[in-house]
Structures are given as structure tokens and as C-alpha cells.
Design an enzyme around this catalytic site. Structure first.
Site, PDB file in Angstrom:
ATOM      1  N   SER A 258       0.898  -1.256  -0.045  1.00  0.00           N
ATOM      2  CA  SER A 258       0.059  -0.016  -0.061  1.00  0.00           C
ATOM      3  C   SER A 258       0.804   1.323   0.068  1.00  0.00           C
ATOM      4  O   SER A 258       2.257   1.244   0.246  1.00  0.00           O
ATOM      5  CB  SER A 258      -0.864  -0.053   1.321  1.00  0.00           C
ATOM      6  N   HIS A 259       0.464   2.458  -0.171  1.00  0.00           N
ATOM      7  CA  HIS A 259       0.894   3.512  -0.204  1.00  0.00           C
ATOM      8  C   HIS A 259       1.699   3.827   0.935  1.00  0.00           C
ATOM      9  O   HIS A 259       2.885   4.330   1.105  1.00  0.00           O
ATOM     10  CB  HIS A 259      -0.007   4.870  -0.704  1.00  0.00           C
ATOM     11  N   ALA A 260       1.190   3.625   2.084  1.00  0.00           N
ATOM     12  CA  ALA A 260       1.651   4.047   3.418  1.00  0.00           C
ATOM     13  C   ALA A 260       2.793   3.167   3.498  1.00  0.00           C
ATOM     14  O   ALA A 260       3.752   3.560   4.231  1.00  0.00           O
ATOM     15  CB  ALA A 260       0.452   3.561   4.528  1.00  0.00           C
TER      16      ALA A 260
END
Length: 833
Positions: free
Chosen positions: A786-788
Site C-alpha cells: 500500500s501507499h503508506a
């Protein structure tokens, strides 16, 4: 007889008007309704005759107000008023049309209400105002829209003892957001109920299970409250204490729920109620059928096949929240849901990398859900291996050949003054391109996912735990998100080198930077450079995956605020990025030393180099496809919105986000007013935003859950969680401690301080600026890719993702220790302690 008390009237008497009929029914069935009487419709007919008026007169409103009561009519109405005043200090006067609140045509809000009436003259004046409202332009337009051709002035008036409520509100016996018959929704605030009905306050919201009486609560701001005064009513500001606590306790809520269930059983269909508590006693002030819910559900069931029906909900559906944040607007849903379904179907057939094939994608409560099934189809390894060395180049070729030429057309359309024909053609081309765009989107992404899974499998043969270290071995590769950050950092360097610019960025609030910079030549030159930056990097919205919010390209505030953050925090991008590269190299060298088999070492190295070179895909495809397509589409659609506004379809160009695509097409082909539909959808969208969306629907098997978690990360809270520990996915290694700051959306970014632990549901590229200041990152959703997770690794921050519980369990100021190596959060100290 022109007036009749509630207790003596006939329940079926249409001459009382719909509101009056409802109050008569409630009273006669023993429900706690304040006493009152109804001025029947024949009173208005008599008034018109006495004053020799014509109902079709264009100035009927004014004529009613200038008319006089005959002695007979005045004496009867005054006698009823004084009889009621013997029991109540004042009364409420409300219009009660025969057409109002009937099934299929709710006229709520189209007529008049007057509170705290004490004198005969005031009372008779308000009766005339209620009658006049029947002939108002807004009501006439509404009747015409509803195909209500009533020519006879069938307007009654309800006169009811005024209850000076300490708390009041409205109740829907069927949840108006989810259409769930098993739940009711209460909206409540302080004072008289007009504050809620008029939308003047953000009320407390309570969702109650009608079977178990379990209560879910959402506190509202309750900004003001309305109270009676010597004459009329007045608004007062609520105190901090009133705003910070719920206005109803659980006992009140249960009492309201039981009253609602009883009323619903009396009517035999869903109802909405108005209530008030005065001196700890509950009063039922009104009941009416819920018509808009039925109409909205009918639209979902019959008109738009991409909206989930109650029958659909029995299946297992996975919330795509890790990719599509929060509820999406109706227009964007019309574009993205069919595009996601088409793209996923085509790509899972071509690249069945996870043994999953997507069957359907649908919308539920504004959220995007997918339904999939397992498949045994496997792509031959040699076919995949032929793609692996060229994945990044292949992506850039697709972007260059397919996306950028279309974006050039969208740029031209963003400056076009449309006719209906050109607007319709542009809109249909955009719809078609979303299908093509998302077919290519997954055509780019899925082979990379396959490669990651293969490398992860090989890594697991040597290192049984801590997969996050594998992905830290893939960090430190420049991508478009990092490139955007670096360009902002370089601009901040120019600010630091200029005493004048440095002073502006040091002392000015972020929202004043643009205007302040315009006041000097050096500031203007700097803004020109920011403008050049935005033309290349500004194609991202405040909210990823929607059309609602401004893009960076439209408003320099967002870039300037990020530059200001770099100026203030002293972050050295190049130095920190170099550290990430060095850490990657060290981790890789240490891992390779663990491999004893030369052949396996050579194979792992080959796959690793392929994966490293393709690691840009995650962020670069988001930059060029996910973010840029929506941002360019927004500006194109705003010009179409201007045409719809000019043609009277909507009041404001941005109201078009609350229409579905088929409605936009129809309106462009043949303009019809849709203002009310857009307003209702906007209100429903705001209600969706308050809801906690489930991670999935239906009852999945363990196999389905396992397959789903391959895609999104954990979708259930970890069973190991305790009062002091929360577990999630180990996404970026290291341990850090600090105070919690829960950030729910971009409007709260300014509340985040250096050294805080970022706690949120998920992140998008817009959130990257917070990572410069954060000590660690915790999210509710998200997986290892994921981006995070990616940005936390790039910034060297410990991260625990997919906790499913962090934003609920943690509060601002809690001190936590975040172990990103083992996926564990320890609550060291609560803020209240």
C-alpha cells in the site's frame, strides 16, 4: 365547522391536511402528542370566497395576506386558539396541505412553520401566511414536478401546544443511509427542533438496532440551539460542555426507539418522526411516511445495475477501501465502478496471478465493493518471465501511447465553451476512456504483482518471518511521488536562500502565502516557478479517486503549504534518500550471504533486479493513471457543468458530481431541472461520510477471507489485541515512540506536529508531506504494498498497517510504541491519565 380538536377529529379526514391527519391518528392511538386543533381546508375556501379572490390569480400570495376574516370565521378560530392557550403558554402554527407528506410525494420543507405564538392577532396572521404558502412559486414548482395537478386550495393548518424542548430531533424508522429495516437513525440536538429540520446544526447521530437496542453513536458539533423568548424564538450558541457531550443518554435513546417501533407498527410502513424532551418527558411532535428512501432504493434496484441491491448483500463482497478512499460521488461512481469491473475482469483472465477472478464490482453506501471467486488458472512461468525484465518500460510505453494523447484532448476540452452536442460527445468519450484506461491500469499492475509474489515466495524459503525487510530491500528507487517531494524540497531551498521569501514563509499562515507572494516582484517570480511545477506535478486531487475536490493544479495552496513545511522542519530530502539507498544495499548484501545454494542465489538475484527496476510502477502508475486521469477529467467536466448550470439543470457547476452519468447524458440531450435531486444526493453523500464502512459484506469462508487478505491486507481485527496492545501488519521495520495524532482527512493536516505518530485509516500520495514529520505510521487498512507501507519505508519510519482498529482504539495524545518489525503497537500511556 372550520376547526376541530385532535381528539374529536376523524382519522381519515382529508380536510385536516396530511400533517393534521397524522397528528389525529397519533393522538387517537394514545401516543404522547401535545394537544392541538386543525383548521380544516374549508376555512381557506371560505376565506377566499369572503374576499372574492380567484385561486388562479398570479398574485394570490399577496391577496391572501391583504384579505380579512369574516366575523364568523374569526370568532371560531379565535375560540379554538384561546381554548388551547388555557393549557399551553404558546402555540406552534404549521401548514398542513392535503398533498403534503403523502406516499410518493413528500412536500416536507415546502410549507411554513411558526413557533411561540401567543396573541390572537399574531395567530391569525400566521394562519394567513400558511395559507399564502400554498400559492408560493416554490410550492407550485414542486407540485408541477411531482405531477400534482391539485387546483383546489386544499390547505389545512395545524395549531399545536408548543413544547419548549430541552432536546429535540428527528428519527427515521428505517436507516436512511443503508436502507436497513433492522436499524433506526436518530438525529438530535438541543432546543427546539427547527434547528435540525432547517439544517442549522450538526446533530448527534445514533444508529439503534431495533432488535437488540445496541447503539452506535456519532457526536455532532451542535453549534447553536433555538429557544422561545418573550416574542418569537432566538438562536443561541451552545457552550463547550454542550458540544462535547451527547445530548441524549442511553435510556432516552431506548425510549425513543421503542416509541418509533410502536409508531411504525401503527402505520405499517417506515416513518420519520419529530420528537422533543421537555422536563424529562418525551413528546411525539409529528410522523410522516418516508418517501425519499423508497424512491432512492427503487433507483438502486431498478435503474443502475452497478448499485448493490439487498439481494446482492447476501454474497461475500470485499470493500476496496485500500484503493478507493471513503464514499465516492454519484458521477465518479458512474465512471469508476464500471471501469474497475471491466479492467479487473479482463486482467484477471489474462494475468490470474493470485488465483482470483473478479466477478462484479458494485457500489454500496457510496463505497466500492468487489465480488470474486477462486480460479485454478495459472499463467505459464515462461510467459511471465518474458515480461519481467521490461515491466517499467512497458508501462511507460502504454502511458505514452494511450494516456498522454487523451490527456491532451482533455486539456483542450477544459477550455471549451460547449454546445449540448459537443458536451455530450466529450462526456461519452470520457466514459469510454475510463473503461480503456482501467483495462490498461490492471494490465500494467498485475504482472508486477505476480513478480512480487514470486520474489516473496523465494525470500520466504530463506527468511521465514518479517517479509517487510524484503520490501525495504526494494526501497530507495526514485518514483514520481518521491520526485514530486524532491521538487518541492528544491523549491524550499530557494525560499531559504532568499531573506524576503524566507520571511514570508516563516511568518505567513499557509492560506495567506499566495496573496502575500503576489505583493512583491520576487514573490511573483517564485509563484511562476510554482506554476511550472504544478503544470507537471499538480495533477492530483485533495481526495484521491473522485472529482469533488480541487486539484493542486487549480490551487497553489497545496504546493505552497508543502514548501512551507520543508522550510520549517529543515528536512534534507537528498540526505535522507541517500540513507534509504544505503540501507537497501546493506539489507540486500546481508540477505544474500544467507543463501548457500549458488543456483538459488543466482535466481533470486535475477528476480530481485527485475523487481527493483519495476518498483517504480506502484507510484508511477498512480501518478499517470489513477491521479492524473481523475484530475484532468475534473477540469473537463467542470466545463460541462457550466453548460448544465447555464441551462438551469443545476444551480452550480459542481452540483453535477451528485448526478449519475445517465442523468448527465439525458440532461445534455434535453435539459430538465435536477437541482433538488442533486441536493438530496449531496445530503445523502454527507451521511455516507459519517458511516463506518464494513471491510466486507456477507459471510465469507476462511478460504475467501484468506484470498481477500492477499489483496487488501487484514480485513478483521487481530484476535491477539488486548487493552494495551494492538497488532497489525509489519510494514516497515524499526521501533519508535511518541504521541498519537489521529488524522481523518486532509483538512486536519495542519493539526499534525513534528514528532507525532500518524494514525489514520489509509494514506494517499497527498499525505506524503506528513511522513517528513512523523515518528511512525499506523493505519486501519492497507497491505505490504500500500501507499503508506511504501512511503514509510522510503522515509525510514516504523509502520504497522491494517490494524482495523487503530483509529477507534487510539486517541490524540496517547503515548504509543510502534514496533514496525513485529507489527505490534503498545499503548504506553493514555492521554487522560
Amino acid at each position: 365547522m372550520y376547526s376541530v380538536r385532535f381528539q374529536k377529529a376523524e382519522e381519515s379526514s382529508r380536510s385536516a391536511g396530511a400533517k393534521g391527519m397524522n397528528l389525529i391518528k397519533l393522538t387517537k392511538n394514545g401516543l404522547p402528542v401535545p394537544d392541538g386543533f386543525v383548521i380544516q381546508t374549508n376555512a381557506l375556501t371560505r376565506f377566499i370566497e369572503d374576499n372574492r379572490l380567484q385561486a388562479a390569480d398570479a398574485h394570490m400570495e399577496r391577496a391572501i395576506m391583504n384579505g380579512t376574516f369574516s366575523k364568523e370565521l374569526r370568532d371560531e378560530l379565535a375560540a379554538s386558539f384561546y381554548e388551547l392557550r388555557e393549557s399551553y403558554a404558546s402555540v406552534a402554527v404549521r401548514s398542513s396541505s392535503v398533498s403534503e407528506d403523502l406516499e410518493g410525494a413528500s412536500f416536507a420543507g415546502q410549507y411554513e412553520t411558526y413557533l411561540n405564538i401567543k396573541t390572537e392577532e399574531e395567530f391569525l396572521g400566521k394562519v394567513k401566511e400558511c395559507w399564502a404558502s400554498f400559492f408560493s412559486a416554490r410550492v407550485s414548482g414542486y407540485k408541477e414536478k411531482m405531477n400534482n395537478d391539485t387546483a383546489e386550495p386544499l390547505m389545512g393548518v395545524v395549531v399545536q401546544g408548543l413544547i419548549n424542548s430541552e432536546v429535540s430531533g428527528v428519527i427515521f424508522s428505517r436507516n436512511p443511509v443503508t436502507h436497513d429495516d433492522g436499524e433506526l437513525m436518530i438525529s438530535a440536538s438541543y432546543g427546539l427542533g427547527e434547528a435540525i429540520v432547517s439544517g442549522s446544526v450538526t446533530p448527534d447521530t445514533f444508529i439503534v438496532n431495533k432488535g437488540t437496542f445496541q447503539i452506535d453513536k456519532e457526536i455532532g458539533l451542535k453549534e447553536i440551539y433555538i429557544v422561545s423568548q418573550e416574542e418569537g424564538v432566538t438562536e443561541k450558541e451552545t457552550s463547550a460542555d454542550m458540544r462535547n457531550r451527547f445530548c441524549l443518554d442511553d435510556e432516552n435513546i431506548k425510549e425513543l426507539a421503542m416509541l418509533t417501533i410502536k409508531t411504525e407498527e401503527l402505520y405499517g410502513y417506515p416513518v420519520d418522526l419529530e420528537f422533543g424532551f421537555a422536563e424529562n418527558k418525551l413528546y411525539l411532535l409529528q410522523a410522516r411516511p418516508i418517501t425519499t428512501i423508497v424512491q432512492d432504493q427503487k433507483a438502486a434496484d431498478e435503474e443502475r445495475e452497478f448499485i448493490m441491491t439487498p439481494r446482492d448483500q447476501k454474497d461475500f463482497w470485499l470493500n476496496m477501501e485500500s484503493n478507493i478512499e471513503g464514499p465516492v460521488s454519484p458521477l465518479f461512481a458512474s465512471l469508476i465502478v464500471p471501469a474497475l469491473e471491466y479492467g479487473l475482469k479482463e486482467s484477471t483472465k489474462t494475468f490470474p496471478v493470485m488465483g482470483i477472478e473478479i466477478e462484479r464490482v458494485k457500489l454500496h453506501q457510496g463505497r466500492v465493493f468487489s465480488r470474486q471467486h477462486k480460479t485454478d488458472d495459472k499463467l505459464p512461468a515462461e510467459q511471465l518471465e518474458a515480461l519481467f525484465p521490461i515491466l517499467a518500460d512497458r508501462m511507460y510505453d502504454i502511458i505514452q501511447e494511450t494516456f498522454l494523447p487523451f490527456y491532451q484532448k482533455l486539456d483542450e476540452l477544459a477550455h471549451t465553451n460547449h454546445t449540448r452536442e459537443t458536451a455530450l460527445d466529450a462526456f461519452r468519450n470520457l466514459q469510454d476512456f475510463y473503461l480503456k484506461g482501467y483495462e490498461e491500469h490492471f494490465n500494467i499492475v498485475f504482472p508486477q504483482v505476480a513478480l512480487n509474489m514470486m520474489l516473496e515466495s523465494m525470500y520466504g524459503q530463506i527468511e521465514k518471518e518479517n517479509t517487510s525487510l524484503l520490501y525495504e530491500m526494494l526501497a530507495g528507487v526514485m518514483n514520481k511521488s518521491l520526485e514530486t517531494d524532491r521538487q518541492l524540497w528544491l523549491l524550499s531551498g530557494q525560499v531559504k536562500d532568499s531573506p524576503e521569501l524566507r520571511r514570508v514563509f516563516t511568518v505567513s499562515p499557509a492560506d495567506e502565502l499566495h496573496q502575500t507572494l503576489l505583493q512583491s516582484n520576487e514573490g511573483k517570480r517564485f509563484l511562476e516557478q510554482v506554476g511550472e511545477f504544478l503544470q507537471e506535478y499538480g495533477w492530483r486531487s485533495v481526495k484521491s479517486h473522485d472529482l469533488l475536490e480541487e486539484t493542486w493544479a487549480e490551487n497553489p495552496y497545496f504546493a505552497l503549504a508543502n514548501i512551507q513545511n520543508y522550510v520549517r522542519n529543515g528536512y534534507d530530502f537528498d540526505s535522507e534518500f541517500h540513507k534509504t539507498i544505503e540501507k537497501r544495499k546493506q539489507l540486500y548484501a546481508a540477505f544474500m550471504e544467507k543463501i548457500e545454494d549458488d543456483g538459488f542465489r543466482e535466481k533470486f538475484d535475477r528476480y530481485y533486479q527485475w523487481t527493483l527496476s519495476s518498483s517504480v510502477i506502484k507510484d508511477d502508475h498512480h501518478f499517470y493513471i489513477d491521479a492524473m486521469l481523475d484530475a484532468k477529467a475534473r477540469l473537463c467536466l467542470l466545463k460541462i457543468g457550466e453548460l448544465l448550470e447555464k441551462q438551469g439543470v443545476i444551480d452550480d457547476r459542481e452540483d453535477m458530481w451528485y448526478l449519475y452519468s445517465d442523468e448527465v447524458e439525458k440532461a445534455l440531450a434535453s435539459p430538465v431541472p435536477m437541482q433538488e435531486k442533486a441536493a438530496e444526493r449531496k445530503q445523502l453523500f454527507q451521511q455516507y461520510q459519517l458511516l463506518e464502512a464494513p471491510a466486507y459484506l456477507g459471510t465469507p469462508t476462511p478460504e475467501q477471507l484468506q484470498a481477500a487478505e492477499q489483496i487488501t491486507g487484514s480485513i478483521t481485527e487481530d484476535e491477539k489485541n488486548t487493552e494495551h496492545h494492538i497488532y497489525g501488519l509489519a510494514a516497515s521495520s524499526g521501533i519508535a515512540s511518541g504521541p498519537v495524532k489521529v488524522i481523518r482527512d486532509a483538512s486536519e493536516f495542519s493539526l499534525f506536529s513534528s514528532g507525532d505518530v500518524l494514525v489514520c485509516k489509509m494514506t494517499t500520495p497527498l499525505w506524503t508531506s506528513l511522513f517528513q514529520d512523523a515518528k511512525a505510521v499506523i493505519t486501519d487498512t492497507g497491505g505490504i504494498l500500500s501507499h503508506a507501507a511504501i512511503i514509510a519505508r522510503e522515509y525510514g519510519l516504523p509502520a504497522v498497517l491494517g490494524t482495523r482498529a487503530a483509529t477507534d482504539r487510539l486517541n490524540d495524545g496517547d503515548i504509543v510504541s510502534v514496533d514496525g518489525t513485529n507489527g505490534k503497537i503498545t499503548i504506553v500511556k493514555r492521554a487522560s491519565c
